[in-house]
Design a protein around this motif. Structure first.
Motif, mmCIF file in Angstrom:
data_model
loop_
_atom_site.group_PDB
_atom_site.id
_atom_site.type_symbol
_atom_site.label_atom_id
_atom_site.label_comp_id
_atom_site.label_asym_id
_atom_site.label_seq_id
_atom_site.Cartn_x
_atom_site.Cartn_y
_atom_site.Cartn_z
ATOM 1 N N GLN A 17 6.569 -14.713 43.358
ATOM 2 C CA GLN A 17 7.345 -15.102 44.542
ATOM 3 C C GLN A 17 6.468 -15.116 45.794
ATOM 4 O OE1 GLN A 17 10.415 -16.151 44.080
ATOM 5 N NE2 GLN A 17 10.372 -15.554 41.916
ATOM 6 N N VAL A 18 5.328 -15.793 45.695
ATOM 7 C CA VAL A 18 4.381 -15.898 46.810
ATOM 8 C C VAL A 18 4.521 -17.278 47.442
ATOM 9 C CG1 VAL A 18 1.941 -15.909 47.440
ATOM 10 C CG2 VAL A 18 2.772 -14.305 45.720
ATOM 11 N N VAL A 19 4.623 -17.318 48.800
ATOM 12 C CA VAL A 19 4.797 -18.583 49.507
ATOM 13 C C VAL A 19 3.552 -18.863 50.340
ATOM 14 C CG1 VAL A 19 6.195 -19.892 51.145
ATOM 15 C CG2 VAL A 19 7.290 -18.266 49.584
ATOM 16 N N PHE A 20 2.932 -20.000 50.081
ATOM 17 C CA PHE A 20 1.771 -20.447 50.852
ATOM 18 C C PHE A 20 2.237 -21.351 51.996
ATOM 19 C CE2 PHE A 20 -0.059 -19.321 46.795
ATOM 20 C CZ PHE A 20 -1.322 -18.820 47.099
ATOM 21 N N GLU A 21 1.286 -21.716 52.835
ATOM 22 C CA GLU A 21 1.564 -22.695 53.879
ATOM 23 C C GLU A 21 2.010 -24.028 53.264
ATOM 24 O OE1 GLU A 21 -1.438 -22.822 57.195
ATOM 25 O OE2 GLU A 21 -2.561 -21.558 55.790
ATOM 26 N N ASP A 22 2.632 -24.854 54.083
ATOM 27 C CA ASP A 22 3.050 -26.207 53.712
ATOM 28 C C ASP A 22 4.131 -26.198 52.628
ATOM 29 O OD1 ASP A 22 3.071 -28.895 54.160
ATOM 30 O OD2 ASP A 22 1.102 -29.314 53.287
ATOM 31 N N LEU A 76 8.930 -26.028 47.991
ATOM 32 C CA LEU A 76 10.065 -25.676 48.850
ATOM 33 C C LEU A 76 10.405 -26.817 49.796
ATOM 34 C CD1 LEU A 76 9.074 -21.979 49.652
ATOM 35 C CD2 LEU A 76 10.491 -22.867 47.789
ATOM 36 N N GLY A 77 9.440 -27.657 50.065
ATOM 37 C CA GLY A 77 9.622 -28.887 50.826
ATOM 38 C C GLY A 77 8.705 -29.925 50.224
ATOM 39 N N LYS A 78 8.374 -30.965 50.988
ATOM 40 C CA LYS A 78 7.405 -31.944 50.493
ATOM 41 C C LYS A 78 6.053 -31.632 51.102
ATOM 42 C CE LYS A 78 6.287 -36.824 49.985
ATOM 43 N NZ LYS A 78 5.677 -36.519 48.684
ATOM 44 N N PRO A 79 5.076 -31.201 50.293
ATOM 45 C CA PRO A 79 3.742 -30.917 50.833
ATOM 46 C C PRO A 79 3.164 -32.138 51.531
ATOM 47 C CG PRO A 79 3.944 -30.046 48.609
ATOM 48 C CD PRO A 79 5.160 -30.899 48.851
ATOM 49 N N SER A 80 2.419 -31.904 52.599
ATOM 50 C CA SER A 80 1.916 -33.000 53.424
ATOM 51 C C SER A 80 0.672 -33.661 52.849
ATOM 52 C CB SER A 80 1.599 -32.475 54.829
ATOM 53 O OG SER A 80 0.604 -31.454 54.757
ATOM 54 N N GLY A 109 -5.609 -32.781 38.631
ATOM 55 C CA GLY A 109 -5.548 -33.851 39.616
ATOM 56 C C GLY A 109 -4.556 -34.943 39.312
ATOM 57 N N ALA A 110 -3.885 -34.880 38.168
ATOM 58 C CA ALA A 110 -2.972 -35.958 37.783
ATOM 59 C C ALA A 110 -1.647 -35.885 38.535
ATOM 60 C CB ALA A 110 -2.713 -35.914 36.283
ATOM 61 N N TYR A 111 -1.251 -34.690 39.011
ATOM 62 C CA TYR A 111 0.009 -34.562 39.755
ATOM 63 C C TYR A 111 -0.206 -33.569 40.888
ATOM 64 C CZ TYR A 111 5.065 -34.800 40.439
ATOM 65 O OH TYR A 111 6.327 -35.024 40.960
ATOM 66 N N ASN A 112 -1.059 -33.977 41.834
ATOM 67 C CA ASN A 112 -1.428 -33.112 42.942
ATOM 68 C C ASN A 112 -0.254 -32.875 43.885
ATOM 69 O OD1 ASN A 112 -4.097 -32.295 42.529
ATOM 70 N ND2 ASN A 112 -4.903 -34.279 43.187
ATOM 71 N N THR A 113 -0.434 -31.910 44.752
ATOM 72 C CA THR A 113 0.661 -31.472 45.632
ATOM 73 C C THR A 113 1.179 -32.596 46.526
ATOM 74 O OG1 THR A 113 -1.032 -30.675 47.182
ATOM 75 C CG2 THR A 113 -0.097 -29.072 45.631
ATOM 76 N N ILE A 152 -1.026 -17.105 53.078
ATOM 77 C CA ILE A 152 0.201 -16.667 52.420
ATOM 78 C C ILE A 152 1.105 -16.035 53.459
ATOM 79 C CG2 ILE A 152 1.167 -15.102 50.687
ATOM 80 C CD1 ILE A 152 -1.450 -15.340 49.149
ATOM 81 N N GLN A 153 2.399 -16.331 53.353
ATOM 82 C CA GLN A 153 3.344 -15.666 54.251
ATOM 83 C C GLN A 153 3.242 -14.154 54.067
ATOM 84 O OE1 GLN A 153 7.344 -17.081 53.801
ATOM 85 N NE2 GLN A 153 6.854 -19.195 54.411
#
Length: 651
Positions: free
Chosen positions: A510-515, A540-544, A579-583, A626-627
């Protein structure tokens, strides 16, 4: 029983065991893959089991029926598997070894020459490969050896019963392979010459019985071809070398050089038929073949007639030399080489007086030839080549194996298979026979409502992962399975995306990173020197943008806190799913499992480990925070026992 007879029986049993060992060793997995033609035999056999009986199978350029019915019998017992198909071929190969032994013994009147012929048929590269692939051509050497034995036996005895049996055996050969039609020529010449030279052994009544016996067996097939003449000539028209604009003489000369050279210089180029274009014989056996041919031509001239005319199917066709079309010459080739070995060993009797001298010399000669044929066949470097993998459609084999693995895990799951991996691939239709859960779709089209998890979508080499992702449900745990690219290639031949129920997701981190990127769970499984890191992510959203993952492995004592003072002992960095399904491709709510496998050094395989995982911008190495603070999270390590690998993993 006399001691000599016991010795003969023991040697015969040893010969069969040697041939069986070489034909059954790793047979489920070698050759890797399943070629289109092999699969077509399997499909026809499955239709036979459903009640569709035939005297001739016109699909796929037409095929004689005997091999198909034998395969159907094996599949009735073992199930519709490639192993049943190739086990049938291997059993036929065993019978061909025994038949060649009996044929050579009869022709030469020497048990030793028969045994040498059988040994050569057991380990020579040509018959060995023919016994491990599911082609009907493997039946023809068996039919040829039996015909030569029966014909010789009848010609020597002159008895009507023997001639009738010989005719029945010869007639049965027409149900094996198209090249068997050419046996009419040597048989006709043999009868004419035999009648002229020794009418007592070739009486007209006996010849009539021979022809009647053959006609009785061939009649059903002959009637079929009379009613369907196009099926009789279709294959010959397709592969004829003389249907070109070139003058026949230079074509014939070129064909003769190629066919003659296959025994000494350059063999069949097809990886399905031969290993690395090797000639039929190594230099030692090539010399014995020439010596034996000279001797056998004088003592058993019918073998010369048979051998020469059985080369016509490859001489007259394209792609010469072609080991399948020339397979009728195999028993004679083994017999000539054996005759030559026995004669050459006999020359040494004047120098080696010991009773075991000739056996030692023969054993040494065979021992020198064995690696050139058998060891070369089982060389992993040969089977690892991309052209060899392609020759056996390994990508279809592995994709079907992936589908079967999924359906074994989820019997009620749904499989979406790209039309590009299905159309024109008989091997896929065979390996996925009677699988209603498999749906064939053109992935470029807009998908209907995606199936619920569990589901699997399997895409072609150049169909991108986002295209596959559209066909899977949103609320599911997505993982990508793809084989390593073949040597010299950059892209896997297929990709498979699994959609498993969301509750299969790990939840120990349950670790949340930026973006808006969360690492919900992670674990490292160590099994000997293999370390498998499994990471479960959630958007959690759409990574940029795209980020790279780092996985750093340390001895535990050196990296209890982040950041460690020393560089990692081993690391595995890169994009999500290689790399086939990057963020940057993720959609809000995506749940993604990725797996990274590393091979540890021997010391690391026994040392307690500390593994740190995080994300970074690949262009400058800046790590995501990390938050709550920090740049990396430690994942637990567990020891697991080594589980049996699936065939695709074992490769």
């Amino acid at each position: 029983m006399p001691r000599r007879a016991w010795t003969h029986w023991g040697a015969m049993v040893g010969l069969i065991w040697l041939a069986a060992l070489l034909r059954w060793m790793d047979l489920p997995h070698l050759p890797y893959g399943l070629w289109y033609d092999e699969a077509y035999y399997g499909l026809d056999a499955l239709r036979v089991l459903e009640g569709h009986l035939a005297l001739f199978f016109p699909e796929n350029n037409g095929r004689e029926p005997l091999f198909i019915y034998l395969v159907a019998g094996a599949m009735a017992i073992l199930g519709p598997t490639p192993y049943a198909l190739r086990l049938t071929a291997s059993m036929i190969g065993l019978l061909a070894v025994a038949a060649t032994f009996r044929m050579a013994w009869t022709l030469s009147r020497r048990w030793e020459v028969g045994m040498l012929s059988g040994i050569l048929m057991a380990f020579l590269l040509w018959p060995l490969n023919l016994s491990r692939v599911g082609f009907r051509a493997g039946l023809f050497p068996l039919a040829a050896a039996l015909t030569l034995w029966a014909f010789t036996r009848a010609a020597r005895s002159g008895r009507g019963r023997d001639w009738l049996i010989a005719g029945l055996i010869w007639g049965g050969g027409f149900y094996t392979y198209v090249a068997a039609r050419m046996t009419v020529l040597p048989i006709a010449i043999g009868l004419i010459l035999g009648r002229q030279q020794d009418p007592r052994r070739f009486p007209l009544r006996a010849i009539a019985l021979f022809l009647i016996g053959a006609a009785l067996i061939v009649a059903p097939l002959a009637i079929y071809f009379f009613l369907h003449p196009s099926d009789f000539i279709l294959r010959e028209e397709q592969v004829s070398a003389f249907h070109s604009q070139r003058s026949p003489f230079p074509v014939a000369l070129e064909q003769a050089v190629r066919v003659g050279g296959m025994f000494f210089i350059h063999g069949d180029d097809y990886p399905r038929h031969n290993t690395d274009s090797r000639p039929v014989f190594d230099p030692l056996l090539a010399f014995a073949f020439l010596a034996g041919g000279i001797q056998a031509t004088r003592r058993t001239p019918f073998t010369a007639i048979w051998g020469l005319l059985m080369l016509l199917p490859t001489f007259l066709s394209t792609e010469a030399p072609h080991y399948l079309r020339a397979s009728g010459v195999l028993p004679v080739a083994a017999f000539w080489a054996a005759t030559g070995l026995w004669a050459l060993a006999g020359i040494t009797d004047r120098w080696v007086r010991a009773p075991w001298g000739r056996a030692a010399i023969l054993g040494g000669c065979l021992g020198l030839s064995f690696p050139w044929h058998t060891v070369a066949y089982f060389d992993p470097a040969w089977w690892a080549q991309a052209r060899v993998r392609g020759a056996f459609s390994l990508d279809s084999w592995e994709a079907a194996d992936e589908i079967r693995s999924f359906l074994h895990t989820y019997p009620h799951g749904t499989v979406i298979l790209s039309e590009r991996l299905w159309t024109g691939r008989a091997e896929m239709r065979f390996m996925l026979w009677n699988q209603p859960a498999v749906r064939i779709r053109r992935l470029e089209k807009d998908p209907p409502e995606p199936p619920s998890a569990p589901a699997l979508v399997v895409g072609w080499q150049y169909e991108p992962v986002p295209l596959l992702r559209r066909w899977l449900p949103q609320a599911a745990l997505i993982s990508l399975h793809a084989p390593e690219p073949w040597p010299g290639e950059n892209t896997p031949r297929y990709r498979a995306m699994w959609a498993e129920p969301a509750d299969r997701m790990q939840s120990n981190l349950q670790v949340v990173f930026e973006d808006g990127i969360a690492l919900k769970g992670g674990i490292a499984q160590r099994s000997g020197r293999r370390l498998t890191v499994i990471l479960d992510w959630e958007a959690l959203g759409k990574p940029s943008r795209d980020y790279s993952v780092f996985v750093h492995i340390y001895p535990e004592a050196e990296a209890r806190q982040w950041p460690p003072a020393s560089p990692p002992a081993i690391q595995r960095d890169g994009g999500i799913m290689d790399g086939a399904y990057n963020t940057g491709l993720w959609q809000p709510g995506d749940r993604i499992r990725e797996t990274r496998t590393m091979i540890l050094s021997e010391p690391l395989s026994r040392t307690p480990l500390k593994i740190w995982v995080g994300l970074y911008r690949w262009e400058d190495g800046t790590r995501l925070r990390i938050q709550g603070g920090g740049e990396a999270v430690s994942i637990p390590v567990e020891e697991v026992t080594i589980s049996p690998l699936r065939p695709s993993e074992a490769r």
